[in-house]
Write a protein that holds these residues in place. Structure first.
Motif, short mmCIF file in Angstrom:
data_model
loop_
_atom_site.label_atom_id
_atom_site.label_comp_id
_atom_site.label_asym_id
_atom_site.label_seq_id
_atom_site.Cartn_x
_atom_site.Cartn_y
_atom_site.Cartn_z
N THR A 213 0.85 -1.20 0.00
CA THR A 213 0.00 0.00 0.00
C THR A 213 0.88 1.25 0.00
O THR A 213 2.09 1.16 0.15
CB THR A 213 -0.90 0.05 1.24
OG1 THR A 213 -0.07 0.29 2.38
CG2 THR A 213 -1.68 -1.23 1.44
N GLU A 214 0.25 2.38 -0.15
CA GLU A 214 1.01 3.63 -0.27
C GLU A 214 1.43 4.22 1.06
O GLU A 214 2.25 5.12 1.11
CB GLU A 214 0.19 4.67 -1.05
CG GLU A 214 0.05 4.31 -2.51
CD GLU A 214 -0.72 5.36 -3.27
OE1 GLU A 214 -1.12 6.37 -2.65
OE2 GLU A 214 -0.92 5.16 -4.47
N ASN A 215 0.83 3.74 2.14
CA ASN A 215 1.06 4.31 3.47
C ASN A 215 0.68 5.80 3.48
O ASN A 215 1.37 6.62 4.06
CB ASN A 215 2.52 4.12 3.90
CG ASN A 215 2.67 4.14 5.40
OD1 ASN A 215 1.69 4.03 6.13
ND2 ASN A 215 3.90 4.27 5.88
N ARG A 216 -0.39 6.10 2.76
CA ARG A 216 -0.95 7.45 2.81
C ARG A 216 -2.35 7.28 3.37
O ARG A 216 -3.27 6.88 2.67
CB ARG A 216 -1.05 8.04 1.39
CG ARG A 216 0.16 8.83 0.97
CD ARG A 216 -0.14 9.71 -0.23
NE ARG A 216 -0.68 8.96 -1.34
CZ ARG A 216 -1.88 9.15 -1.86
NH1 ARG A 216 -2.67 10.09 -1.38
NH2 ARG A 216 -2.31 8.43 -2.87
N MET A 217 -2.49 7.50 4.67
CA MET A 217 -3.76 7.12 5.29
C MET A 217 -4.70 8.31 5.41
O MET A 217 -4.27 9.42 5.65
CB MET A 217 -3.49 6.59 6.69
CG MET A 217 -2.45 5.51 6.66
SD MET A 217 -2.98 4.10 7.55
CE MET A 217 -1.47 3.14 7.42
N GLY B 61 6.06 11.66 11.35
CA GLY B 61 5.47 10.64 12.18
C GLY B 61 4.73 9.60 11.37
O GLY B 61 4.73 9.62 10.14
N ASP B 62 4.11 8.70 12.09
CA ASP B 62 3.35 7.62 11.52
C ASP B 62 2.19 8.18 10.71
O ASP B 62 1.40 8.98 11.23
CB ASP B 62 2.85 6.81 12.74
CG ASP B 62 2.13 5.56 12.32
OD1 ASP B 62 1.80 5.44 11.14
OD2 ASP B 62 1.89 4.72 13.20
N PRO B 63 2.06 7.82 9.45
CA PRO B 63 0.98 8.36 8.62
C PRO B 63 -0.40 8.12 9.23
O PRO B 63 -1.31 8.92 9.05
CB PRO B 63 1.12 7.60 7.31
CG PRO B 63 2.52 7.15 7.26
CD PRO B 63 2.95 6.94 8.68
N MET B 64 -0.50 7.01 9.98
CA MET B 64 -1.79 6.72 10.61
C MET B 64 -2.11 7.79 11.66
O MET B 64 -3.23 8.29 11.75
CB MET B 64 -1.73 5.34 11.24
CG MET B 64 -3.02 4.87 11.82
SD MET B 64 -2.92 3.13 12.22
CE MET B 64 -1.76 3.13 13.57
N ALA C 28 -2.98 11.03 10.11
CA ALA C 28 -4.35 11.02 9.60
C ALA C 28 -5.35 11.32 10.72
O ALA C 28 -6.34 12.03 10.51
CB ALA C 28 -4.66 9.66 8.97
N LEU C 29 -5.06 10.82 11.90
CA LEU C 29 -5.96 11.09 13.03
C LEU C 29 -5.96 12.56 13.39
O LEU C 29 -7.00 13.15 13.70
CB LEU C 29 -5.55 10.25 14.25
CG LEU C 29 -5.71 8.73 14.08
CD1 LEU C 29 -5.15 7.99 15.28
CD2 LEU C 29 -7.17 8.38 13.88
N ILE C 30 -4.78 13.17 13.34
CA ILE C 30 -4.68 14.60 13.64
C ILE C 30 -5.42 15.41 12.57
O ILE C 30 -6.15 16.36 12.86
CB ILE C 30 -3.20 15.03 13.71
CG1 ILE C 30 -2.53 14.33 14.90
CG2 ILE C 30 -3.08 16.54 13.84
CD1 ILE C 30 -1.04 14.54 15.00
N ALA C 31 -5.24 14.97 11.31
CA ALA C 31 -5.91 15.68 10.21
C ALA C 31 -7.43 15.58 10.35
O ALA C 31 -8.14 16.56 10.11
CB ALA C 31 -5.46 15.10 8.87
N ARG D 106 -8.34 4.45 5.44
CA ARG D 106 -8.08 3.82 4.15
C ARG D 106 -6.65 4.12 3.75
O ARG D 106 -6.17 5.23 3.88
CB ARG D 106 -9.04 4.34 3.07
CG ARG D 106 -8.78 3.67 1.71
CD ARG D 106 -9.73 4.16 0.62
NE ARG D 106 -11.14 3.97 0.96
CZ ARG D 106 -11.78 2.80 0.91
NH1 ARG D 106 -11.12 1.71 0.58
NH2 ARG D 106 -13.05 2.72 1.22
N ASP D 107 -5.99 3.07 3.27
CA ASP D 107 -4.62 3.19 2.80
C ASP D 107 -4.61 2.57 1.41
O ASP D 107 -4.67 1.36 1.28
CB ASP D 107 -3.69 2.43 3.75
CG ASP D 107 -2.24 2.51 3.34
OD1 ASP D 107 -1.91 3.29 2.44
OD2 ASP D 107 -1.42 1.77 3.93
N PRO D 108 -4.60 3.39 0.35
CA PRO D 108 -4.76 2.83 -0.99
C PRO D 108 -3.62 1.88 -1.38
O PRO D 108 -2.48 2.08 -0.97
CB PRO D 108 -4.78 4.05 -1.91
CG PRO D 108 -4.27 5.18 -1.11
CD PRO D 108 -4.43 4.85 0.33
N ILE D 109 -3.97 0.88 -2.17
CA ILE D 109 -2.96 -0.05 -2.69
C ILE D 109 -2.15 0.68 -3.74
O ILE D 109 -2.67 1.49 -4.50
CB ILE D 109 -3.65 -1.27 -3.33
CG1 ILE D 109 -4.41 -2.02 -2.26
CG2 ILE D 109 -2.64 -2.19 -3.99
CD1 ILE D 109 -4.97 -3.33 -2.74
#
Ligand code: ATP
Length: 895
Positions: free
Chosen positions: A337-341, A396-399, A402-405, A524-527
């Motif tokens: 996956t892209e690790n862009r959450m 930091g961790d993309p996950m 994403a939560l902060i965003a 979601r973390d796109p393939i």
């Protein structure tokens, strides 16, 4: 070291060390000062990585048997007062030497440069600024900043620590981690007790810190303990070693053949002097002197191609293993996956929130307490750094980002939130528990915020947060309902994270118990776009792809199926089924299940090691990706350990054999393809060189043995050898490969470069060139009734041309005769043009023709030579097409 006259660095203060080393812990060394120190102390390298020196490479060229044979031949020529021939042999010798020298030098330098690219990095403070530098450039006095996942890059006296812990097992053999401090210890403290030091090669498992470099390179503890520390460059690739062995065998074979020919010639009454010269020339002709040089060249070329595709090789031997890989154990996040959450929704008590576009999210009113707390806990129980503007630096961790965003989109500012709930204690993410906690101040209470894997966190929850903001007991029926919703979301390939909290009166309580479940956040973390193509390519290449992830089984299954893993139904094994299993006592049934599985979910890093072993015991060649400190043992154990260049820790990179600069799965496949191409190229030019050389020996041997006149003179053989050996072989070594390399099953790693079918091919090709040449010679003498000299020229031209066309006979048997890697290789056409030019020169340049004693045989003679030279090409093509022995059947069919 500077400090020897004083107490050791661990027995004095960091300030004292800074003073002694003339550095400032706040600003570090000035860049100019660091550069000056580098030139006095030398690079921070274990076992000095000496580049192959020019002198060494030069000596290489003159250290071979062939050179001595040639020198002997020249000496004999001078003895017999044949000055022209003696000089000519010396020229041949020099040309050979120069080609070898230039090629080897360039190849060696380019390989060294490539391996430098995969060096480790260190974060230092110099001139008041933090920067990443090549760890090789560290000098005593540098201030190094440490983070979890770093390999300590030099010996450091720590000057600042924040819950810093290190795994020092490389040095001490102790497997537990050591907590670091900055307090000095007694000067008699043993290595494991010097808590204020961080030693090169140890791994930072937790916390952060800073230290002053007190020793680099061989002056470090690890440098002193062992001079034999693994280092990437400098080793000889096994491929080169094998070729060397092959070459040696050939020398003996051909020297004996040459002796036989000489014996036969003398018995038939040829002049002894001529026979000795012919024998020497034969031996020279038969030894494939181009072999090691061309091998080095193709390796270097292949490495460049890999690096252009973002794969860096840290160990030369891996190149060969890559092509033999039968299974790839790959990470999910960031590799497939892209690790862009992005947060796409929340599962709350009795409410599913789906976030649509960003506008919707911003417009969303968080009147709902459940959602408000989910957003808050997500942003608070979070270790990422995120600026508030979109362009601010974020790390930091993309996950977590994403939560902060998500919180920000809903109008919750993290900085405000952190002021409202100041942080008291952080319980860092624990991979074994799969969760983390943050203890925060909330008025007179403490607030514990927890996030982590759904099952694990839910197991600790006793209550649930309801719409009214109440906390009610979490009943079994409700748990089942939650479970059902989790499975539903996971089936869509969403990543789920449970959020929980509790309020406690004071500090000192276990954060992980008696929690209130707020809900689950869905990400979601796109393939990656190129993943399914790469997975398909590996299937065609007979390589299994297995996903190994820490994520939920259903999420993993959904992603795996979208990526195209498995054949039809996916076999998924949940890591909980494997926890604590032992390699030796494992049931055969379990073993078979593991070997069948397509996905391992919820797997902890320790079990990865077991997986690698299970596969290896079943005869697999295992490639495995990894990024964390915990992955290092499995990366080392795998046949090809692959570390992530972007996301990976330095520890993982150090343990790996290969680094992916772009973290992408498709890069693994591209590298694998290159590994196969390199092997195929080497095989092709070896077959080519050997069949050419065999024909030269046989032509002379059979003619002399059969009572014909000598069909080729020594110098002619040398010239041919130079013309036909080197250039086409180089060209083959540089080939870019064909699609078919990836449609064959992996090579058996034990399979020799030249296996039985290839020996047959060499015999057939060598034999047909021999026959064609002798036939042309015979026809010139007896049918065209030419004189001996022009007849010899006919033999010469036939052999030269037949050898040139022979490049087309070494193509991969599964390819098309006209369109294959050889015909598409521009170097091959260049080499052919060059060789044809050299043959023409030999025939028509008067001086050269004179030295080589060539006598133009007229149109008929030339026509005969050209026609006969095509015969081996036809035979070679028929052989490749119809003979089963020439086909690839040495690979291990499907597994
Ligand atoms: P992959 O192996 O594909 O990278 P992963 O990231 O899920 O998967 P791990 O890092 O082992 O694998 O994480 C395991 C689980 O732990 C995750 O699925 C998630 O539920 C939880 N987790 C991971 N990182 C955090 C974190 N920073 N905070 C809380 N929980 C986390």
């Amino acid at each position: 070291m500077h400090t020897h006259s004083h107490s050791p660095p661990y027995a004095s203060s960091p300030e004292e060390q800074a003073r002694l080393l003339g550095t400032d812990a706040g600003t570090g060394l000035a860049p100019e000062d660091a550069a000056a120190r580098l030139s006095t102390h030398g690079p921070n390298a274990l076992r000095r990585q000496k580049p192959k020196s020019v002198a060494l490479i030069l000596r290489h060229q003159f250290a071979s048997v062939i050179v001595w044979l040639l020198a002997g031949a020249a000496a004999i020529s001078f003895l017999w007062r044949d000055v022209a021939e003696g000089v000519a042999i010396i020229i041949v010798l020099l040309i050979n030497g120069i080609i070898g020298f230039v090629t080897e030098l360039r190849a060696a330098r380019s390989m060294e440069k490539l391996i430098q690219l995969s060096r480790l990095h260190a974060r230092v403070r110099r001139g008041g600024k933090e920067r990443m530098i090549d760890a090789y450039d560290l000098v005593p006095g540098d201030i190094v900043v440490l983070e979890p996942g770093d390999v300590v890059p030099a010996d450091l006296r720590l000057a600042a620590v924040s819950s810093l812990e290190a795994d020092e097992s490389v040095l001490t053999g102790e497997s537990h981690t050591v907590t670091k401090s900055i307090e000095a210890v007694g000067s008699d403290a043993v290595l494991g007790d010097r808590f204020c030091m961080a030693y090169q090669g140890t791994a930072i498992t937790k916390g952060t810190g800073e230290g002053i470099v007190i020793a680099t390179g061989m002056d470090t503890e690890i440098g002193q303990i062992s001079e034999m520390v693994q280092s990437a460059s400098g080793e000889v690739a096994p491929l080169e070693r094998r070729l060397d062995m092959l070459g040696r065998k050939l020398v003996w074979l051909t020297v004996s053949l040459a002796l036989l020919t000489i014996g036969a010639g003398i018995l038939r009454g040829f002049d002894i002097a001529t026979m000795i010269q012919i024998g020497v020339a034969l031996a020279v002709a038969a030894v494939p002197e181009g072999l090691p040089v061309v091998a080095t060249l193709s390796l270097a070329r292949g490495l460049w191609r890999m690096s252009a595709r973002n794969a860096l090789i840290r160990q030369l031997s891996s190149v060969e293993t890559l092509g033999a890989t039968t299974v790839i154990l790959t990470d999910k996040t960031g590799t497939l996956t892209e690790n862009r959450m992005t947060v796409v929704g929340y599962l709350l008590d009795g409410l599913d929130v789906t976030l649509g576009t960003q506008d919707d999210a911003a417009a969303f009113e968080i009147a709902d307490e459940r959602l408000a707390w989910a957003l808050r806990v997500g942003a608070l129980c979070n270790t990422a750094e995120a600026g508030d503007g979109p362009s601010d630096e974020r790390a930091g961790d993309p996950m977590e980002l994403a939560l902060i965003a998500a919180a920000r989109d809903a109008g919750i500012d993290r900085a405000d939130l952190r002021r409202r709930y100041p942080e008291l204690t952080e319980h860092a993410f624990d991979p074994a528990r799969k969760m983390m906690a943050m203890v925060l101040e909330d008025g007179r209470h403490h607030l514990v915020a927890v996030k982590g894997a759904a099952e694990e966190v839910m197991a600790l929850c006793t209550r649930v947060f309801t719409a009214e903001g109440a906390e009610v007991a979490l009943e079994d029926a409700a748990r089942q309902d939650w479970q059902r919703r989790i499975t539903g979301a996971a089936h869509q390939g969403l990543r789920l994270l449970a959020l929980a909290m509790k309020r406690v009166p004071g500090a000192g309580v276990d954060p992980y118990g008696d929690l209130t479940l707020i809900g689950l956040v869905c990400l979601r973390d796109p393939i990656r776009a190129d993943v399914s193509d790469a997975v398909r390519a590996s299937r065609t290449a007979g390589v299994r792809v297995v996903m190994v992830t820490g994520d939920h089984a259903d999420t993993a299954r959904a992603i795996a199926s979208a990526a195209g893993l498995g054949d039809g139904a996916l076999e998924v094994i949940d890591g909980s089924a494997l926890r604590g299993i032992d390699l030796d006592t494992m049931s055969d049934e379990m073993r078979a299940r593991i070997l069948r599985a397509d996905v391992f979910a919820r797997l902890d890093p320790a079990t990865k090691l077991t997986l690698v072993s299970v596969y290896q015991r079943a005869g697999h060649v295992v490639a495995m990706t990894g990024d964390g400190v915990n992955d290092a043992p499995a990366l080392k154990k795998a046949d090809i350990g692959i570390a992530m260049g972007l996301r990976g820790t330095e520890v993982a990179k150090e343990a790996a054999h290969m680094i992916l600069r772009d973290d992408a799965f498709s890069t693994v496949i591209a590298a694998m393809r290159q590994g196969r191409v390199i092997f195929q190229n080497i095989r092709q030019f070896v077959i080519y060189l050997m069949s050419c050389n065999v024909s030269e020996v046989l032509v002379v041997g059979l003619a002399v043995g059969g009572g014909l006149p000598v069909p080729l003179l020594p110098l002619q053989i040398l010239y041919l050898n130079l013309v036909t050996d080197i250039f086409p072989a180089f060209a083959l070594g540089l080939g870019a490969g064909n699609e078919q390399v990836m449609s064959q099953p992996p090579r058996d790693p034990k399979e020799p470069i030249i296996a039985r079918p290839h020996w047959w091919q060499i015999a057939v090709l060598g034999g047909s060139i021999t026959l064609a040449t002798l036939l042309a010679f015979g026809l010139a003498l007896f049918a065209l009734e030419l004189a001996p000299a022009p007849s010899v020229t006919v033999a010469f031209v036939t052999l030269a041309l037949a050898q040139i066309w022979n490049v087309f006979n070494v193509r991969d048997p599964s390819t098309n005769a006209l369109n294959n890697a050889v015909t598409r290789n521009p170097y091959v056409w260049g080499a052919i043009a060059l060789c044809l030019g050299l043959v023409a020169l030999a025939l028509w340049q008067p001086l050269l023709a004179d030295i080589l004693r060539l006598d133009p045989p007229g149109k008929a003679g030339l026509g005969l030579a050209v026609a006969m030279s095509l015969v081996p090409l036809v035979i070679g093509q028929i052989w490749i097409r119809w003979m089963p022995g020439a086909r690839h059947r040495t690979g291990r069919g499907g597994q």
